[in-house]
Enzyme design. Structure first.
Site, PDB file in Angstrom:
ATOM      1  N   GLY A 165       0.826  -1.208   0.000  1.00 53.22           N
ATOM      2  CA  GLY A 165       0.000   0.000   0.000  1.00 53.22           C
ATOM      3  C   GLY A 165       0.856   1.253   0.000  1.00 53.22           C
ATOM      4  O   GLY A 165       2.074   1.202  -0.195  1.00 53.22           O
ATOM      5  N   GLY A 209       2.704  -5.759  -8.377  1.00 52.99           N
ATOM      6  CA  GLY A 209       2.124  -4.498  -7.896  1.00 52.99           C
ATOM      7  C   GLY A 209       3.152  -3.375  -7.968  1.00 52.99           C
ATOM      8  O   GLY A 209       2.870  -2.274  -8.453  1.00 52.99           O
ATOM      9  N   THR A 236       9.652 -11.530  -7.237  1.00 54.11           N
ATOM     10  CA  THR A 236       8.489 -12.260  -6.745  1.00 54.11           C
ATOM     11  C   THR A 236       8.871 -13.698  -6.501  1.00 54.11           C
ATOM     12  O   THR A 236       9.355 -14.387  -7.408  1.00 54.11           O
ATOM     13  CB  THR A 236       7.308 -12.246  -7.744  1.00 54.11           C
ATOM     14  OG1 THR A 236       6.551 -13.430  -7.570  1.00 54.11           O
ATOM     15  CG2 THR A 236       7.760 -12.213  -9.176  1.00 54.11           C
ATOM     16  N   ILE A 237       8.684 -14.115  -5.285  1.00 50.21           N
ATOM     17  CA  ILE A 237       9.038 -15.508  -4.977  1.00 50.21           C
ATOM     18  C   ILE A 237       8.099 -16.456  -5.733  1.00 50.21           C
ATOM     19  O   ILE A 237       8.438 -17.581  -6.061  1.00 50.21           O
ATOM     20  CB  ILE A 237       8.989 -15.746  -3.452  1.00 50.21           C
ATOM     21  CG1 ILE A 237       9.795 -16.978  -3.083  1.00 50.21           C
ATOM     22  CG2 ILE A 237       7.565 -15.840  -2.949  1.00 50.21           C
ATOM     23  CD1 ILE A 237      10.105 -17.075  -1.614  1.00 50.21           C
ATOM     24  N   ASP A 238       6.883 -15.960  -6.047  1.00 48.77           N
ATOM     25  CA  ASP A 238       5.881 -16.800  -6.721  1.00 48.77           C
ATOM     26  C   ASP A 238       6.229 -17.079  -8.188  1.00 48.77           C
ATOM     27  O   ASP A 238       5.643 -17.954  -8.797  1.00 48.77           O
ATOM     28  CB  ASP A 238       4.505 -16.123  -6.688  1.00 48.77           C
ATOM     29  CG  ASP A 238       3.937 -16.016  -5.288  1.00 48.77           C
ATOM     30  OD1 ASP A 238       4.545 -16.573  -4.370  1.00 48.77           O
ATOM     31  OD2 ASP A 238       2.889 -15.366  -5.124  1.00 48.77           O
ATOM     32  N   ARG A 283       0.329 -17.475  -4.699  1.00 48.82           N
ATOM     33  CA  ARG A 283      -1.041 -16.955  -4.563  1.00 48.82           C
ATOM     34  C   ARG A 283      -1.911 -17.350  -5.744  1.00 48.82           C
ATOM     35  O   ARG A 283      -2.994 -17.868  -5.585  1.00 48.82           O
ATOM     36  CB  ARG A 283      -0.952 -15.431  -4.582  1.00 48.82           C
ATOM     37  CG  ARG A 283      -1.273 -14.805  -3.284  1.00 48.82           C
ATOM     38  CD  ARG A 283      -1.389 -13.321  -3.514  1.00 48.82           C
ATOM     39  NE  ARG A 283      -0.972 -12.632  -2.313  1.00 48.82           N
ATOM     40  CZ  ARG A 283      -0.212 -11.568  -2.299  1.00 48.82           C
ATOM     41  NH1 ARG A 283       0.242 -11.061  -3.419  1.00 48.82           N
ATOM     42  NH2 ARG A 283       0.088 -10.986  -1.168  1.00 48.82           N
ATOM     43  N   TYR A 394       6.814 -18.772   5.363  1.00 46.61           N
ATOM     44  CA  TYR A 394       7.602 -17.586   5.724  1.00 46.61           C
ATOM     45  C   TYR A 394       9.055 -17.941   6.024  1.00 46.61           C
ATOM     46  O   TYR A 394       9.935 -17.103   5.851  1.00 46.61           O
ATOM     47  CB  TYR A 394       6.955 -16.841   6.896  1.00 46.61           C
ATOM     48  CG  TYR A 394       5.683 -16.139   6.467  1.00 46.61           C
ATOM     49  CD1 TYR A 394       5.736 -14.970   5.715  1.00 46.61           C
ATOM     50  CD2 TYR A 394       4.430 -16.669   6.770  1.00 46.61           C
ATOM     51  CE1 TYR A 394       4.577 -14.334   5.287  1.00 46.61           C
ATOM     52  CE2 TYR A 394       3.271 -16.046   6.347  1.00 46.61           C
ATOM     53  CZ  TYR A 394       3.343 -14.879   5.605  1.00 46.61           C
ATOM     54  OH  TYR A 394       2.203 -14.260   5.166  1.00 46.61           O
ATOM     55  N   MET A 395       9.307 -19.185   6.448  1.00 41.40           N
ATOM     56  CA  MET A 395      10.703 -19.583   6.683  1.00 41.40           C
ATOM     57  C   MET A 395      11.462 -19.625   5.354  1.00 41.40           C
ATOM     58  O   MET A 395      12.634 -19.260   5.279  1.00 41.40           O
ATOM     59  CB  MET A 395      10.755 -20.958   7.334  1.00 41.40           C
ATOM     60  CG  MET A 395      10.160 -20.939   8.716  1.00 41.40           C
ATOM     61  SD  MET A 395      10.340 -22.488   9.549  1.00 41.40           S
ATOM     62  CE  MET A 395      12.057 -22.452   9.941  1.00 41.40           C
ATOM     63  N   ILE A 396      10.757 -20.057   4.317  1.00 44.23           N
ATOM     64  CA  ILE A 396      11.393 -20.129   2.994  1.00 44.23           C
ATOM     65  C   ILE A 396      11.681 -18.724   2.480  1.00 44.23           C
ATOM     66  O   ILE A 396      12.749 -18.423   1.951  1.00 44.23           O
ATOM     67  CB  ILE A 396      10.473 -20.893   2.012  1.00 44.23           C
ATOM     68  CG1 ILE A 396      10.454 -22.377   2.370  1.00 44.23           C
ATOM     69  CG2 ILE A 396      10.919 -20.680   0.559  1.00 44.23           C
ATOM     70  CD1 ILE A 396       9.481 -23.213   1.568  1.00 44.23           C
TER      71      ILE A 396
HETATM   72  N1  LIG Z   1      -1.877  -0.868  -9.761  1.00 44.76           N
HETATM   73  C1  LIG Z   1      -1.007  -0.237  -8.950  1.00 44.76           C
HETATM   74  N2  LIG Z   1      -0.682   1.050  -9.174  1.00 44.76           N
HETATM   75  C2  LIG Z   1       0.198   1.683  -8.365  1.00 44.76           C
HETATM   76  N3  LIG Z   1       0.810   1.099  -7.314  1.00 44.76           N
HETATM   77  C3  LIG Z   1       0.521  -0.168  -7.037  1.00 44.76           C
HETATM   78  C4  LIG Z   1      -0.398  -0.907  -7.837  1.00 44.76           C
HETATM   79  N4  LIG Z   1      -0.493  -2.165  -7.321  1.00 44.76           N
HETATM   80  C5  LIG Z   1       0.324  -2.191  -6.243  1.00 44.76           C
HETATM   81  N5  LIG Z   1       0.938  -1.001  -6.084  1.00 44.76           N
HETATM   82  C6  LIG Z   1       1.891  -0.646  -5.027  1.00 44.76           C
HETATM   83  O1  LIG Z   1       3.039  -1.470  -5.152  1.00 44.76           O
HETATM   84  C7  LIG Z   1       3.532  -1.858  -3.877  1.00 44.76           C
HETATM   85  C8  LIG Z   1       3.717  -3.352  -3.813  1.00 44.76           C
HETATM   86  O2  LIG Z   1       2.529  -4.044  -4.231  1.00 44.76           O
HETATM   87  P1  LIG Z   1       2.143  -5.461  -3.610  1.00 44.76           P
HETATM   88  O3  LIG Z   1       2.008  -5.328  -2.131  1.00 44.76           O
HETATM   89  O4  LIG Z   1       0.978  -5.967  -4.369  1.00 44.76           O
HETATM   90  O5  LIG Z   1       3.420  -6.363  -3.806  1.00 44.76           O
HETATM   91  P2  LIG Z   1       4.103  -6.870  -5.135  1.00 44.76           P
HETATM   92  O6  LIG Z   1       5.015  -5.837  -5.661  1.00 44.76           O
HETATM   93  O7  LIG Z   1       3.041  -7.348  -6.073  1.00 44.76           O
HETATM   94  O8  LIG Z   1       4.998  -8.034  -4.599  1.00 44.76           O
HETATM   95  P3  LIG Z   1       4.534  -9.519  -4.190  1.00 44.76           P
HETATM   96  O9  LIG Z   1       3.334  -9.886  -4.972  1.00 44.76           O
HETATM   97  O10 LIG Z   1       5.682 -10.364  -4.577  1.00 44.76           O
HETATM   98  O11 LIG Z   1       4.324  -9.473  -2.759  1.00 44.76           O
HETATM   99  C9  LIG Z   1       2.554  -1.332  -2.840  1.00 44.76           C
HETATM  100  O12 LIG Z   1       3.139  -0.215  -2.204  1.00 44.76           O
HETATM  101  C10 LIG Z   1       1.319  -0.959  -3.651  1.00 44.76           C
HETATM  102  O13 LIG Z   1       0.661   0.184  -3.124  1.00 44.76           O
HETATM  103  O1  LIG Z   2       1.931 -12.062   4.303  1.00 46.29           O
HETATM  104  P1  LIG Z   2       2.399 -11.085   3.294  1.00 46.29           P
HETATM  105  O2  LIG Z   2       3.726 -10.504   3.571  1.00 46.29           O
HETATM  106  O3  LIG Z   2       1.422 -10.010   3.000  1.00 46.29           O
HETATM  107  O4  LIG Z   2       2.646 -11.845   1.930  1.00 46.29           O
HETATM  108  C1  LIG Z   2       2.173 -13.091   1.567  1.00 46.29           C
HETATM  109  C2  LIG Z   2       2.212 -13.204   0.067  1.00 46.29           C
HETATM  110  O5  LIG Z   2       3.389 -12.696  -0.491  1.00 46.29           O
HETATM  111  C3  LIG Z   2       3.929 -13.606  -1.412  1.00 46.29           C
HETATM  112  O6  LIG Z   2       5.042 -14.232  -0.810  1.00 46.29           O
HETATM  113  C4  LIG Z   2       4.358 -12.905  -2.687  1.00 46.29           C
HETATM  114  O7  LIG Z   2       5.460 -12.113  -2.444  1.00 46.29           O
HETATM  115  C5  LIG Z   2       2.825 -14.609  -1.683  1.00 46.29           C
HETATM  116  O8  LIG Z   2       3.297 -15.871  -2.038  1.00 46.29           O
HETATM  117  C6  LIG Z   2       2.096 -14.594  -0.386  1.00 46.29           C
HETATM  118  O9  LIG Z   2       0.733 -14.892  -0.580  1.00 46.29           O
HETATM  119 MG   LIG Z   3       2.026  -9.240  -6.186  1.00 47.58          MG
END
Ligand SMILES: Nc1ncnc2c1ncn2[C@@H]1O[C@H](COP(=O)(O)OP(=O)(O)OP(=O)(O)O)[C@@H](O)[C@H]1O
Ligand SMILES: O=P(O)(O)OC[C@H]1O[C@](O)(CO)[C@@H](O)[C@@H]1O
Ligand SMILES: [Mg+2]
Length: 490
Positions: A165, A209, A236-238, A283, A394-396
């Site tokens: 966020g 994101g 992205t670990i996924d 996910r 989370y350990m991984i």
């Molecule tokens: N569509 C979007 N536009 C702008 N910012 C975004 C958008 N989606 C996500 N973000 C921002 O990107 C940051 C990371 O997003 P998110 O928490 O979904 O993790 P991620 O980068 O997808 O990594 P992961 O999926 O591996 O946890 C956050 O600060 C979120 O507010």
């Molecule tokens: O608990 P958190 O930190 O929000 O993240 C969990 C998610 O983040 C991920 O590890 C992706 O980075 C997903 O596999 C999992 O669902």
């Molecule tokens: Mg993501």
């Protein structure tokens, strides 16, 4: 060759169906930028390299398997150092931010961006942004030097902290602009005399994101006409980022998952009708589960989000468990966290909660399926089972990256640094068929990578575990029609 003039898409069409999906360059919106010779050519370490600079026309093909008559297809600009750079080493400021969930290798990427900037390009003003996107406008920064980052690759997590966020585009770009203005340097321009310049590079490490966030930051920077290069490093670990071969930390995660699977196997085979259930991350995609299953060979059933399954009746999971226990006396089930969510929603009140970034919060499928299996066999009274549930997720995620991921992280970081120094912006870096390339944000952000269950890799899993596919002939035909073939993994 012709250019299509869209701001978002920079596409070049060539002969024989050659398409270059190019990345933006600072000169697209700031004309007449001065260039400087690449300081790498004076670097003793690289002086022996024969053809160190990448040819401007080099590109990497997305399609590696080709038919003799097929068009040459989509290409991306090849990553690497260019002869000319668009930033002066002692003027440019760089900042690095990490966002989203943790992943092995984050610290290695940070380390190698800092060391790459410092040692290859002589850039020493490097800031770490504390705590993800919101850190740009609400937190402190950390000065990063090779000394500060020297040992960090041996630690899990990210020394910069991360968050979900808090992506506020104007506030973030205001803060980038303010930082630049506060650090303004005066220099003598031969034509206009004293001039003030402000130049920055922003390195954004994060998942899908984060890369979407990076794309809007780039757009805003471009609108404001700032000399700021925005480079994304996919994390992205996924392994759900499309186009690139795989994401960093993935190999480490698959390797670490073996320990949990081994433990589940030892527990299961040591007791009559033992069942070990291991939940792994993923996910919306089952890459970790799929590769960990193939890597282990002790797994009897792998359940992933892309392959729907059912519990009861003929061909269902319960029937398979009973059969496998009768055959072998024990079994191991690996389940990705996003698998079977439709079944969970049916049996539990769906919560529909989201995290701060808007990602759906998932219910614990591992716990749920463990209860379901226990209940089922308790109800039947014909078979006493012993089930152990292991959740190592989370350990991984929290361990440091292994050696091969460290090498990969180094290449990613250096490619990002070369690209930004060369004036490219609005790009994500990553390997495409083994060669590092600069990929426009729109290609990374248009979809998520998923296991294609009609591809050979999933067939290898099924033939290794001998589990049912849980699909009817009609389902299969529909899958074949619907899903495009996965271009990368598999
Ligand atoms: N569509 C979007 N536009 C702008 N910012 C975004 C958008 N989606 C996500 N973000 C921002 O990107 C940051 C990371 O997003 P998110 O928490 O979904 O993790 P991620 O980068 O997808 O990594 P992961 O999926 O591996 O946890 C956050 O600060 C979120 O507010
Ligand atoms: O608990 P958190 O930190 O929000 O993240 C969990 C998610 O983040 C991920 O590890 C992706 O980075 C997903 O596999 C999992 O669902
Ligand atoms: Mg993501």
């Amino acid at each position: 060759m012709g250019h299509s003039g869209n701001l978002q898409l920079k596409v070049v069409n060539g002969d024989a169906g050659y398409v270059l999906e190019d990345v933006p360059h600072l000169t697209d919106y700031i004309p007449d930028l001065p260039t400087y010779p690449n300081p790498l050519q004076f670097n003793a370490a690289y002086s022996v390299v024969k053809q160190y600079f990448v040819n401007v026309d080099d590109s990497v093909s997305q399609k590696i398997v080709v038919h003799k008559d097929s068009p040459r297809g989509t290409h991306f600009r090849r990553a690497g150092p260019r002869q000319k750079v668009y930033f002066e080493s002692d003027e440019v400021h760089a900042c690095i931010v990490t966002c989203g969930g943790l992943c092995p290798g984050l610290n290695t990427v940070i380390r190698e961006i800092v060391c790459g900037l410092y040692h290859m390009y002589g850039v020493s003003k490097i800031l770490g942004i504390d705590g993800g996107y919101r850190g740009f406008y609400s937190k402190n920064t950390i000065d990063l030097t090779p000394k500060v980052v020297n040992d960090i690759h041996k630690r899990g997590g990210t020394i910069l902290g991360t968050s979900r966020g808090g992506h506020d585009t104007s506030k973030i770009v205001d803060s980038i602009q303010d930082r630049g203005i506060n650090q303004l340097h005066w220099h003598i321009d031969p034509v206009i005399g004293f001039d003030k310049t402000f130049m920055m590079q922003v390195y954004i490490i994060g998942g899908d994101g984060t890369q979407k966030g990076a794309a809007v930051i780039y757009e805003e920077i471009r609108q404001r006409g700032l000399k700021v290069a925005v480079a994304g490093i996919p994390k992205t670990i996924d392994n759900d980022i499309p186009v690139i071969d795989k994401s960093f930390g993935f190999d480490t995660a698959v390797e670490e998952a073996q320990r949990a699977i081994n433990a589940a196997h030892v527990e299961a085979e040591s007791i009559e009708n033992g069942i070990g259930v291991v939940k792994l991350m993923g996910r919306y995609c089952g890459f970790i589960a799929m590769y960990a299953t193939l890597g282990s060979r002790d797994v009897d059933c792998c359940l992933i989000p892309e392959s729907p399954f059912y519990l009861e009746g003929e061909g269902g999971l319960y029937e398979f468990i009973e059969k496998r226990l009768k055959e072998n006396g024990h079994m191991v089930i690996v389940i990705a966290e996003g698998a079977g969510q439709d079944l969970l929603a049916e049996s539990l009140q769906s919560m529909n909660q989201q995290d701060a970034s808007g990602n759906k919060l998932l219910q614990d499928v591992g716990l749920w399926i463990s209860h379901k299996i226990k209940d089922h066999f308790a109800r039947l009274h014909k078979m006493a089972i012993n089930l152990k549930y292991i959740d190592p997720t989370y350990m991984i995620r929290a361990i440091p990256s292994n050696a091969s991921d460290n090498v990969y992280c180094t290449l990613l970081a250096q490619s990002a640094v070369h690209g930004a120094m060369a004036g490219y912006t609005g790009f994500t870096v990553g390997p495409v068929n083994g060669r590092h390339a600069y990929i426009p944000f729109n290609r990374i952000n248009e979809r998520q990578n998923q296991v294609v269950i009609t591809d050979r890799m999933w067939a290898r899993v099924l033939s290794s575990t001998n589990q049912p596919s849980f699909l009817s002939a009609d389902d299969l035909a529909e899958f074949k029609r619907e899903k495009p073939s996965c271009p990368v993994v598999g």
